[in-house]
Design a protein around this motif. Structure first.
Motif, PDB file in Angstrom:
ATOM      1  N   GLU A 193      25.156 105.093  29.960  1.00 14.15           N
ATOM      2  CA  GLU A 193      24.106 104.777  30.932  1.00 14.15           C
ATOM      3  C   GLU A 193      23.435 106.048  31.448  1.00 14.15           C
ATOM      4  O   GLU A 193      22.214 106.095  31.623  1.00 14.15           O
ATOM      5  N   LYS A 194      24.221 107.084  31.647  1.00 16.52           N
ATOM      6  CA  LYS A 194      23.716 108.324  32.243  1.00 16.52           C
ATOM      7  C   LYS A 194      22.961 109.195  31.241  1.00 16.52           C
ATOM      8  O   LYS A 194      21.929 109.772  31.572  1.00 16.52           O
ATOM      9  N   GLN A 195      23.478 109.283  30.000  1.00 17.80           N
ATOM     10  CA  GLN A 195      22.931 110.252  29.059  1.00 17.80           C
ATOM     11  C   GLN A 195      22.457 109.649  27.741  1.00 17.80           C
ATOM     12  O   GLN A 195      21.956 110.370  26.894  1.00 17.80           O
ATOM     13  N   GLY A 196      22.601 108.366  27.568  1.00 16.43           N
ATOM     14  CA  GLY A 196      22.373 107.789  26.256  1.00 16.43           C
ATOM     15  C   GLY A 196      20.995 107.256  25.969  1.00 16.43           C
ATOM     16  O   GLY A 196      20.770 106.725  24.895  1.00 16.43           O
ATOM     17  N   GLY A 197      20.101 107.350  26.884  1.00 17.72           N
ATOM     18  CA  GLY A 197      18.783 106.793  26.642  1.00 17.72           C
ATOM     19  C   GLY A 197      18.719 105.316  27.007  1.00 17.72           C
ATOM     20  O   GLY A 197      19.700 104.711  27.431  1.00 17.72           O
ATOM     21  N   SER A 198      17.560 104.745  26.801  1.00 20.58           N
ATOM     22  CA  SER A 198      17.293 103.379  27.239  1.00 20.58           C
ATOM     23  C   SER A 198      18.187 102.347  26.552  1.00 20.58           C
ATOM     24  O   SER A 198      18.787 101.496  27.209  1.00 20.58           O
ATOM     25  N   PHE A 199      18.281 102.410  25.237  1.00 19.24           N
ATOM     26  CA  PHE A 199      19.062 101.415  24.501  1.00 19.24           C
ATOM     27  C   PHE A 199      20.535 101.468  24.896  1.00 19.24           C
ATOM     28  O   PHE A 199      21.137 100.446  25.240  1.00 19.24           O
ATOM     29  N   ALA A 200      21.120 102.666  24.850  1.00 18.21           N
ATOM     30  CA  ALA A 200      22.533 102.816  25.203  1.00 18.21           C
ATOM     31  C   ALA A 200      22.780 102.396  26.650  1.00 18.21           C
ATOM     32  O   ALA A 200      23.800 101.775  26.957  1.00 18.21           O
ATOM     33  N   ALA A 203      25.332  99.497  27.962  1.00 15.88           N
ATOM     34  CA  ALA A 203      26.331  99.768  28.999  1.00 15.88           C
ATOM     35  C   ALA A 203      26.232  98.749  30.131  1.00 15.88           C
ATOM     36  O   ALA A 203      27.249  98.197  30.563  1.00 15.88           O
ATOM     37  N   ARG A 204      25.031  98.486  30.590  1.00 17.31           N
ATOM     38  CA  ARG A 204      24.863  97.533  31.687  1.00 17.31           C
ATOM     39  C   ARG A 204      25.241  96.115  31.258  1.00 17.31           C
ATOM     40  O   ARG A 204      25.806  95.359  32.050  1.00 17.31           O
ATOM     41  N   ASP A 255      30.448  99.604  18.240  1.00 11.65           N
ATOM     42  CA  ASP A 255      31.646 100.436  18.173  1.00 11.65           C
ATOM     43  C   ASP A 255      31.299 101.918  18.104  1.00 11.65           C
ATOM     44  O   ASP A 255      31.852 102.731  18.853  1.00 11.65           O
ATOM     45  N   GLU A 256      30.388 102.283  17.216  1.00 10.10           N
ATOM     46  CA  GLU A 256      30.030 103.701  17.053  1.00 10.10           C
ATOM     47  C   GLU A 256      29.482 104.289  18.347  1.00 10.10           C
ATOM     48  O   GLU A 256      29.768 105.436  18.681  1.00 10.10           O
ATOM     49  N   LEU A 257      28.698 103.509  19.065  1.00 12.72           N
ATOM     50  CA  LEU A 257      28.105 103.981  20.312  1.00 12.72           C
ATOM     51  C   LEU A 257      29.185 104.228  21.369  1.00 12.72           C
ATOM     52  O   LEU A 257      29.216 105.289  22.003  1.00 12.72           O
ATOM     53  N   PHE A 258      30.091 103.256  21.549  1.00 10.18           N
ATOM     54  CA  PHE A 258      31.164 103.427  22.532  1.00 10.18           C
ATOM     55  C   PHE A 258      32.074 104.598  22.149  1.00 10.18           C
ATOM     56  O   PHE A 258      32.456 105.398  23.004  1.00 10.18           O
ATOM     57  N   CYS A 259      32.410 104.708  20.870  1.00 14.36           N
ATOM     58  CA  CYS A 259      33.281 105.804  20.415  1.00 14.36           C
ATOM     59  C   CYS A 259      32.609 107.161  20.580  1.00 14.36           C
ATOM     60  O   CYS A 259      33.247 108.134  21.014  1.00 14.36           O
ATOM     61  N   LYS A 260      31.328 107.232  20.253  1.00 13.85           N
ATOM     62  CA  LYS A 260      30.597 108.489  20.400  1.00 13.85           C
ATOM     63  C   LYS A 260      30.609 108.955  21.856  1.00 13.85           C
ATOM     64  O   LYS A 260      30.907 110.121  22.144  1.00 13.85           O
TER      65      LYS A 260
END
Length: 72
Positions: free
Chosen positions: A19-26, A30-31, A49-54
């Motif tokens: 939410e803080k650093q991932g841009g609009s999509f991420a 998160a929300r 999965d890749e997004l959460f792991c990253k």
């Protein structure tokens, strides 16, 4: 590690950073995770999965950096 295998705290740490650093999509993912019931949370964790792991990896790197800074 798969996102589905993370603890709830690890998932939240990833989501907060998304939410803080991932841009609009991420941030939207998160929300959605914050308000999801357990079935939908599992769907989000599996689909992204890749997004959460990253972002959990980035969180861990930040924690290591902060710990090193305290030692200096």
């Amino acid at each position: 590690m798969k996102a589905i295998d993370m603890t709830h705290g690890q998932r939240l740490a990833a989501a907060l950073l998304m939410e803080k650093q991932g841009g609009s999509f991420a941030g939207h993912i998160a929300r959605a995770f914050y308000v999801a019931d357990s079935n939908n949370a599992k769907l989000l964790l599996t689909a992204f999965d890749e997004l959460f792991c990253k972002f959990y990896g980035l969180h861990c790197m930040n924690m290591e950096y902060d710990a090193q800074g305290e030692d200096a």
